[in-house]
Design a protein around this motif. Sequence first.
Motif, mmCIF file in Angstrom:
data_model
loop_
_atom_site.group_PDB
_atom_site.id
_atom_site.type_symbol
_atom_site.label_atom_id
_atom_site.label_comp_id
_atom_site.label_asym_id
_atom_site.label_seq_id
_atom_site.Cartn_x
_atom_site.Cartn_y
_atom_site.Cartn_z
ATOM 1 N N UNK A 1 0.844 -1.206 0.000
ATOM 2 C CA UNK A 1 0.000 0.000 0.000
ATOM 3 C C UNK A 1 0.872 1.246 0.000
ATOM 4 N N UNK B 1 2.130 1.721 -3.463
ATOM 5 C CA UNK B 1 1.123 2.242 -4.383
ATOM 6 C C UNK B 1 0.871 3.718 -4.131
ATOM 7 N N UNK B 2 0.781 4.072 -2.841
ATOM 8 C CA UNK B 2 0.487 5.474 -2.537
ATOM 9 C C UNK B 2 1.628 6.375 -2.952
ATOM 10 N N UNK B 3 2.828 5.806 -3.051
ATOM 11 C CA UNK B 3 3.983 6.615 -3.425
ATOM 12 C C UNK B 3 4.345 6.438 -4.896
ATOM 13 N N UNK C 1 -6.953 0.811 6.650
ATOM 14 C CA UNK C 1 -7.117 2.177 7.128
ATOM 15 C C UNK C 1 -5.917 2.600 7.982
ATOM 16 N N UNK D 1 -3.221 3.310 5.601
ATOM 17 C CA UNK D 1 -3.604 4.500 4.851
ATOM 18 C C UNK D 1 -3.267 5.754 5.654
ATOM 19 N N UNK D 2 -3.660 5.748 6.921
ATOM 20 C CA UNK D 2 -3.380 6.888 7.798
ATOM 21 C C UNK D 2 -1.875 7.102 7.925
ATOM 22 N N UNK E 1 0.503 6.593 5.911
ATOM 23 C CA UNK E 1 1.164 7.247 4.773
ATOM 24 C C UNK E 1 0.515 8.574 4.412
ATOM 25 N N UNK E 2 -0.450 8.993 5.253
ATOM 26 C CA UNK E 2 -1.086 10.288 4.998
ATOM 27 C C UNK E 2 -0.613 11.339 5.994
ATOM 28 N N UNK E 3 -0.528 10.928 7.266
ATOM 29 C CA UNK E 3 -0.240 11.932 8.299
ATOM 30 C C UNK E 3 1.213 11.848 8.762
ATOM 31 N N UNK F 1 -6.426 14.687 3.098
ATOM 32 C CA UNK F 1 -5.166 13.972 2.944
ATOM 33 C C UNK F 1 -5.397 12.526 2.564
ATOM 34 N N UNK F 2 -6.382 11.917 3.234
ATOM 35 C CA UNK F 2 -6.672 10.513 2.922
ATOM 36 C C UNK F 2 -7.107 10.367 1.473
ATOM 37 N N UNK G 1 -3.951 10.558 -0.771
ATOM 38 C CA UNK G 1 -3.147 9.339 -0.784
ATOM 39 C C UNK G 1 -3.892 8.210 -1.465
ATOM 40 N N UNK G 2 -5.198 8.159 -1.249
ATOM 41 C CA UNK G 2 -5.961 7.076 -1.859
ATOM 42 C C UNK G 2 -5.958 7.202 -3.373
ATOM 43 N N UNK H 1 -3.754 8.477 -5.127
ATOM 44 C CA UNK H 1 -2.412 8.170 -5.628
ATOM 45 C C UNK H 1 -2.248 6.693 -5.951
ATOM 46 N N UNK H 2 -3.027 5.860 -5.241
ATOM 47 C CA UNK H 2 -2.856 4.421 -5.430
ATOM 48 C C UNK H 2 -3.159 4.001 -6.851
ATOM 49 N N UNK I 1 2.518 3.889 -12.074
ATOM 50 C CA UNK I 1 3.702 3.772 -11.218
ATOM 51 C C UNK I 1 4.928 4.308 -11.948
#
Lengths: 375, 181, 566
Positions: free
Chosen positions: A42, A45-47, A329, A332-333, A335-337, B26-27, B30-31, B33-34, B38
Amino acid sequence: MTFDWMPDTLWFSVLLKVFYALMMIGAVMTMAGYSVLAERKVSAWMQGRVGPNRTVLPFVESIPFFGPFLKGLGIFQPLADGLKFLFKEEIVPGHVNKFYYYLAPLVALVPALTTMTVLPFGQIYWEDGSVTTLALADLEVGILFVFAVSSLGVYGIALAGWSSNNKYSFLGGIRSSAQMISYELAMGLSLLPVFLWVAAPGVSSSGLSISGIANAQEGAAWLFIVQPLSALIFLIALFAETNRLPFDMPESETDLVGGFHTEYGSFKFGIFFVAEYAHIVIGSALFTLLFLGGWHFLPFMNDPWPENWIGSLIGVGWFLCKTIFLIFFFIWIRWTLPRFRYDQVMHLGWTKLLPIALANLIVYIVIVTILDGSF
Amino acid sequence: MAKTIVLERKPLSFSERTYLPQIATGLKTTFSNMFKPKVTLQYPEEKPHIPNNYRGVPTLVKDPNGREKCVSCQLCEFVCPPKAIRITPGSVPEDQEQREHVEKAPQEFEINMLRCIYCGYCQEVCPEEAIFLQDQYSSSGYSREEMINNKQKLYELGGTLPDRHYKWDKKKQAEVHGNTH
Amino acid sequence: MISPSKEDLVTITLNGVEVEVPNGINAVEAAALHGKEVPHYCYHPKLSVAGNCRMCLVEMGTPMRDRSTGEAILEDDGSPKIGWVPKPVIGCATNVSAGMHLRTESDLVTECREGIMEFLLVNHPLDCPICDQAGECRLQEFATDYGRGFSRYIERKNVKPKRTRLGPRVTLDDERCILCSRCIRFSQEVAKDDVLGFVDRGSFSTLTCFPGKELSNNYSLNTVDICPVGALTSTDFRFKMRVWFLKETKSICTESSTGCNTIISSREGVIQRITPRRNDLVNDTWMTDSGREIYKLVKAENRILRPSVDGKDLPLSEGISSAVRILKDRKVGVVASCKSTLEEQFLTKLVIDATNAQVYIRGHFGEDDGILLSADRTPNLRGALINGLTDSYPEDHLNGLNEALASGELESLFVIDEDLLASGVDQENLKDVDIVFLGTHSHATSNMARVVLPSFTVFEKEGSFINKSFIVQAFEQAIPGPVGLSSQVEILSQIINHLRVDSDPLDAKLDGVWKSMGEVLPDLMGDCDFRSLVKAPFQIDGSKWSHLDFVEKNALNFESVKGVQV
């Protein structure tokens, strides 16, 4: 649970319990392992990355289409990670307090695994219409047991920090204890309204039974709808208790190198690692049970599945889905905060969450009293 | 001193002070972005694009006539900050027709890739345009000795570069056109 | 530099500033005395003035005088009017006189230099990357300091032979030659071997040897040193190492009693070349070719690298204790050496005193070439005299030792550096004697020795020599010695300490040795210490030995008045 073909002897029932316990451990540990993979995937993916996609078992790779797909998902990565922890050289720094140094990872892992004994994860519908909750031990005071035991986990961290004889580790341990104390209160207080609500007159189950709370949400509003503030405070406290970002005070790798596990390597580090993720799995499961209806379908709806073994399986699956979403979740948090500063953590815990939790409790006492008409 | 204007910070609204809407935003970020494409390069299978001015492993090059360009002036050895270069100078026998007018060439030329910092000073200082940091970026070995590139290896890595430096040919022309004294 | 007496000073005006310079020196030297560089190629302070490079052009003028009255003509402001020579003159051939005006930094001079540099570079091959002179090349230096900075030359350059062999040790690169004729003048004036000359005209001009001759005299490599560009190169040093890597160490040539001042150029403990160092009292700026080869001794095949006792390699400490066992309380003969440094000879004397030994010493003599190679082929014979190792002048054999051995007077021998079998000692006589050998290279005698204590060559240690003019000159360590070995001073000090167990141990540092030397020889050494000697050599009074029959003949900077020199 018992079946007709089972001999009714003490030995057998002990054996059976051990078997169940091992199954439970297997399940939780597997989930912990795959949480690590999920974390890596995750976050990748988020990055904008792809994450682990190289590990594969030789024979699986040769399966057309399916093999490469599993490889791309990194399904076998936890295996490699685990083996790596096992086979790495054991380095014990010369300046540590050996006994406590070895003890600390165990102290961290054991509470994490112990709490799962009381976690219900579904129910079985018998042919005679009776229902049994699926749990190793469905305690009447389950939630108290969970709180009591999971708080012990901090001893592992504090012990690791102290026995490492290293300033970074020590600071990590200290911060961890302080954080645990600060958020334990808010966490407990945030749950009291839940029990008040569930244990209203006329409701049969005990207010402190986890399965009771889960069942109380069947066909009714989930508790996070009824008590959003309690859910929020509990969730935040849960993050703090599991040492997850934005509350990873004990680790704080930017200012404390590795925090409490700076001096740990190989399998001992692995144990800490697994313990952390086991905490997350169990925390997620707990939140699911308390606020998201457990294994019951959706709020205000009766379970659509039949009341037989198929329904049991679907219920367990549904429970797992919710838990997995919560694990997601958590990630998720993370990599967000960004992480809180230590003083911000203390500030939030003592001056924000605790008063709000108290106020929340008082408000619900009033509401419940009015609703029950018992004034 | 520049004039400083102090801007009053706008007071936060209640929702802002709970931070919850911000966390939700923010969530969301990031979401989302998934699901974006890539950027990862699958390295051993996919190779990165190497720009022309890339500073890779230093190599020695030959001129289009196949002559070694290095004359072992040792300026690179002198300028090399980590002292990675070691040259043993040598002279070229007079009777080699291919290398007419070339007097000096390295007998041995070693670059210790464990020391090299890829600064490119050697390329910059070379008066004969004989040493180039080309596009090789991956060098590995099992021993320290293996990581020392000798002359042969350096020429293998370097190959031939088309150059603008025809000093010896100019001299040959001058010789042919009657400037011999 | 010899400072001229006060009377010889004249006042000239250099770039508008009145300065005092010795009368009669040329403008280049006069400007240099006051920090103004006048670039030059053909001029060399130790050679005659040729004036053919034209690089040292300066403006010269004198105060104008009325021809009829002889009175000074004045400018409007009352200052004397200067009559500048309309064209620039060459500084090297312009001798200063009182009242002369010189300009070394005017626009005209700058333009002249730029022009000359451009001409010189027209056919210069720009070989700098491969040129051995690069880094110490006058052409490079002056091109950057005084040149135009860019080239207008687009035509083809001349192509000339690049590796002409002028002699066994000198190679000529014709393209680089700027025809300054320094080498020709050196051959004529200093080496007295007139073999070089220019042939052909214009751009065809070439330096060459006269037919049937070659530049093979023992001073030929000095032409390489004085060549301002890279035209003359040393065949030995050619393409070996760029000069900017070389660490330069001040040293003294050990070839003969002249004691040429040298510079040892080494890189990472390997000597690359030896060049002369200017000393106007000793060797001017020259040295012999043979003296430049001495560094090859360091890596010679017969170099002894391990101490041994009875043919077995042992650590040095055990070698020293074995040596002490052989020397202590026995009838000892010591063969001292004129090749040892002053300090080593002093310590040898202490060994002699401690063992009550008979002392023998041998001189090495050869032909005197009347320039820098003196007949006495040891660097420090006078040191042996001063240290009292001998009262008479050493002879070229050790017959006295041979007789003593034949009569069985000696039980053990301490040999420093000398090959006894090559000095008239019969091998038969050495059979029953225990020999301790201290030296650097193996030979017949060292092979017979029971204890061999290898030590350092002159390049690996520091010390001092007294040359034929009784000038004490120090040399410094250029390269580290072989692993596991110690300097002679260290070894001798340890032997003495073992022999004289009652006295205080010696200070094996040179400063300590010099302190003891000052105590023993107060009238000669005074209160000089080694560190100040390194900076400034000094001359001692040799009149005490004037009755001795020194073999040195008249030579450069040396007049063979018996006993007292200079």
